[in-house]
Design a protein around this motif. Structure first.
Motif, mmCIF file in Angstrom:
data_model
loop_
_atom_site.group_PDB
_atom_site.id
_atom_site.type_symbol
_atom_site.label_atom_id
_atom_site.label_comp_id
_atom_site.label_asym_id
_atom_site.label_seq_id
_atom_site.Cartn_x
_atom_site.Cartn_y
_atom_site.Cartn_z
ATOM 1 N N HIS A 115 0.832 -1.210 0.000
ATOM 2 C CA HIS A 115 0.000 0.000 0.000
ATOM 3 C C HIS A 115 0.865 1.259 0.000
ATOM 4 C CE1 HIS A 115 -4.237 -1.257 0.423
ATOM 5 N NE2 HIS A 115 -3.730 -2.367 0.957
ATOM 6 N N PHE A 116 1.947 1.221 0.747
ATOM 7 C CA PHE A 116 2.830 2.382 0.837
ATOM 8 C C PHE A 116 3.407 2.724 -0.539
ATOM 9 C CE2 PHE A 116 6.319 5.077 1.932
ATOM 10 C CZ PHE A 116 6.007 5.639 3.162
ATOM 11 N N ALA A 117 3.923 1.718 -1.238
ATOM 12 C CA ALA A 117 4.497 1.946 -2.564
ATOM 13 C C ALA A 117 3.457 2.476 -3.533
ATOM 14 C CB ALA A 117 5.119 0.654 -3.094
ATOM 15 N N GLN A 118 2.220 1.986 -3.429
ATOM 16 C CA GLN A 118 1.150 2.442 -4.319
ATOM 17 C C GLN A 118 0.773 3.892 -4.051
ATOM 18 O OE1 GLN A 118 -1.925 -0.454 -3.592
ATOM 19 N NE2 GLN A 118 -1.091 -1.933 -5.065
ATOM 20 N N GLU A 119 0.681 4.281 -2.776
ATOM 21 C CA GLU A 119 0.211 5.616 -2.418
ATOM 22 C C GLU A 119 1.317 6.661 -2.430
ATOM 23 O OE1 GLU A 119 -2.398 6.279 0.808
ATOM 24 O OE2 GLU A 119 -3.267 4.269 0.764
ATOM 25 N N VAL A 120 2.516 6.286 -1.986
ATOM 26 C CA VAL A 120 3.596 7.262 -1.828
ATOM 27 C C VAL A 120 4.563 7.236 -3.007
ATOM 28 C CG1 VAL A 120 5.453 8.053 -0.293
ATOM 29 C CG2 VAL A 120 3.375 7.064 0.672
ATOM 30 N N GLY A 121 4.693 6.083 -3.658
ATOM 31 C CA GLY A 121 5.547 5.993 -4.836
ATOM 32 C C GLY A 121 6.947 5.473 -4.573
ATOM 33 N N VAL A 122 7.303 5.265 -3.305
ATOM 34 C CA VAL A 122 8.606 4.690 -2.949
ATOM 35 C C VAL A 122 8.390 3.700 -1.811
ATOM 36 C CG1 VAL A 122 9.936 6.718 -3.658
ATOM 37 C CG2 VAL A 122 9.102 6.559 -1.302
ATOM 38 N N THR A 123 9.414 2.944 -1.468
ATOM 39 C CA THR A 123 9.318 2.010 -0.355
ATOM 40 C C THR A 123 9.317 2.767 0.969
ATOM 41 O OG1 THR A 123 11.700 1.743 -0.110
ATOM 42 C CG2 THR A 123 10.585 0.300 -1.700
ATOM 43 N N PRO A 124 8.787 2.158 2.032
ATOM 44 C CA PRO A 124 8.820 2.835 3.340
ATOM 45 C C PRO A 124 10.232 3.208 3.783
ATOM 46 C CG PRO A 124 7.320 0.971 3.408
ATOM 47 C CD PRO A 124 8.039 0.889 2.088
ATOM 48 N N LEU A 125 11.217 2.325 3.551
ATOM 49 C CA LEU A 125 12.576 2.608 3.975
ATOM 50 C C LEU A 125 13.152 3.796 3.215
ATOM 51 C CD1 LEU A 125 15.012 1.895 5.684
ATOM 52 C CD2 LEU A 125 15.706 0.256 3.902
ATOM 53 N N LYS A 126 12.921 3.844 1.902
ATOM 54 C CA LYS A 126 13.432 4.969 1.124
ATOM 55 C C LYS A 126 12.765 6.271 1.561
ATOM 56 C CE LYS A 126 14.418 6.545 -3.567
ATOM 57 N NZ LYS A 126 14.393 6.207 -5.017
ATOM 58 N N TRP A 127 11.464 6.205 1.851
ATOM 59 C CA TRP A 127 10.755 7.407 2.312
ATOM 60 C C TRP A 127 11.330 7.895 3.639
ATOM 61 C CZ3 TRP A 127 7.849 8.401 6.695
ATOM 62 C CH2 TRP A 127 7.125 9.609 6.699
ATOM 63 N N LEU A 128 11.583 6.970 4.565
ATOM 64 C CA LEU A 128 12.156 7.353 5.857
ATOM 65 C C LEU A 128 13.519 8.029 5.671
ATOM 66 C CD1 LEU A 128 11.381 4.409 8.311
ATOM 67 C CD2 LEU A 128 10.736 6.815 8.599
ATOM 68 N N ASN A 129 14.349 7.457 4.813
ATOM 69 C CA ASN A 129 15.664 8.046 4.575
ATOM 70 C C ASN A 129 15.546 9.431 3.936
ATOM 71 O OD1 ASN A 129 17.221 5.990 5.684
ATOM 72 N ND2 ASN A 129 17.284 4.825 3.773
#
Length: 322
Positions: free
Chosen positions: A240-254
């Motif tokens: 769901h995160f990749a679909q809504e945000v466009g990146v993986t959760p780890l990449k988003w956190l970084n």
């Protein structure tokens, strides 16, 4: 014998990128010529100015170096005669350099096909869209690909022109011109450090979780913890995160941690180790590694470049909650 430099006048060209090669190559070792690219020898410039040149495109036939300044991005079509003259000059061995959006002119002439090329980061995607055969480099301040040289936007035009002087006449000559222009003869990092830090994406379903995480970047957050707060399994959350945000959760956190570190470096005098801790990047060494990988520079150099008049020394512009 002086090297012959020809700078092309483009319709509505940026006066800054036009002035840079004139300032750099007007000194000893170069013979500078301006040439018009439209019939009549006179062309429009921003602010109602008009630019005139004594020479036309025939000047390109004798140039050792041709510099194409920034091109107007709103519907400018390079004249066919200019493109033919650039191709002919390149074929006989002349060096050709573009500044900022001048890369679009070189690309239209086919001179960038299969080559790495720099342009302003704001125009990189447009250059990729219009000319898919160009290997667009949206990080470098400039790219030297032998006979073809390209630069990023505005001040990067100075970087490229001084780089050319270094190659022609040595570092001392470039440093002397830099001192005269009151600029560094070589800058650290790449243009990615000038791209605004990304804001946290607004994903409707995950917005509460993202907001919660942004307020706790200083903590060692895990993907499992984020998934738990979203009421999902780790695998479902990642999808769901990749679909809504466009990146993986780890990449988003970084990305968010790096953005927080940039903010703290710009607005506080906190030590680098403290900045790393408050942004969740661990140690100063870890922060330096992230900066080098993402921005091509160091935290200290970034702070020297972007330190503004933010909050008082030692203050933190966010509320860290447990």
């Amino acid at each position: 014998m002086a090297l012959r430099v020809v700078v092309t006048l483009l319709e509505e060209t940026s006066l800054f990128e036009l002035a840079v090669p004139c300032a750099v190559f007007s000194g000893a070792g170069y013979e500078l010529t301006l040439c018009a690219t439209a019939p009549g020898g006179e062309q429009r410039a921003p602010g109602g100015l008009r630019l005139a040149a004594e020479h036309g495109l025939d000047a390109l036939s004798e140039a050792d170096l041709i510099v194409v300044p920034a091109a107007m991005m709103n519907g400018y079509e390079p004249p066919a005669a200019l493109l033919d003259a650039l191709r002919a000059a390149h074929a006989r061995g002349a060096r050709i350099a573009s500044l900022c959006s001048g890369a679009f002119v070189l690309a239209a002439a086919g001179l960038l096909d299969g080559r790495p090329a720099a342009t302003h980061w704001m125009y990189a995607e447009e250059l990729r869209r219009r000319h898919p055969r160009v290997r667009v480099d949206d990080r470098s301040l400039y790219v030297d690909d032998g006979s073809i040289l390209t630069s990023a936007g505005t001040a990067a035009a100075i970087d490229l022109c001084l780089h050319i002087v270094r190659g022609d006449y040595g570092s001392a000559a470039a440093a002397e011109i830099g001192r005269r222009m009151v600029v560094a003869p070589h800058r650290e990092g790449d243009q990615s450090q000038y791209v605004p830090a990304p804001a946290a994406p607004r994903a409707e379903g995950l917005a509460p979780v993202l907001d919660w995480a942004v307020r706790r970047l200083h903590r060692p957050l895990t993907i499992g913890e984020l998934a738990y707060r979203a009421g999902m399994s780790t695998r479902t959350f990642g999808r769901h995160f990749a679909q809504e945000v466009g990146v993986t959760p780890l990449k988003w956190l970084n990305q968010q941690r790096l953005a927080r570190a940039r903010e703290l470096l710009e607005t506080t005098d906190l030590p680098v180790d403290t900045v790393a801790e408050r942004s969740g990047l661990g140690s100063g060494d870890s922060l330096r590694q992230h900066f080098h990988a993402a921005l091509g520079t160091t935290p200290a150099a970034y702070r020297r470049t972007f330190r503004g008049t933010g909050p008082a020394s030692g203050s933190a512009p966010y509320s860290a909650q447990a």
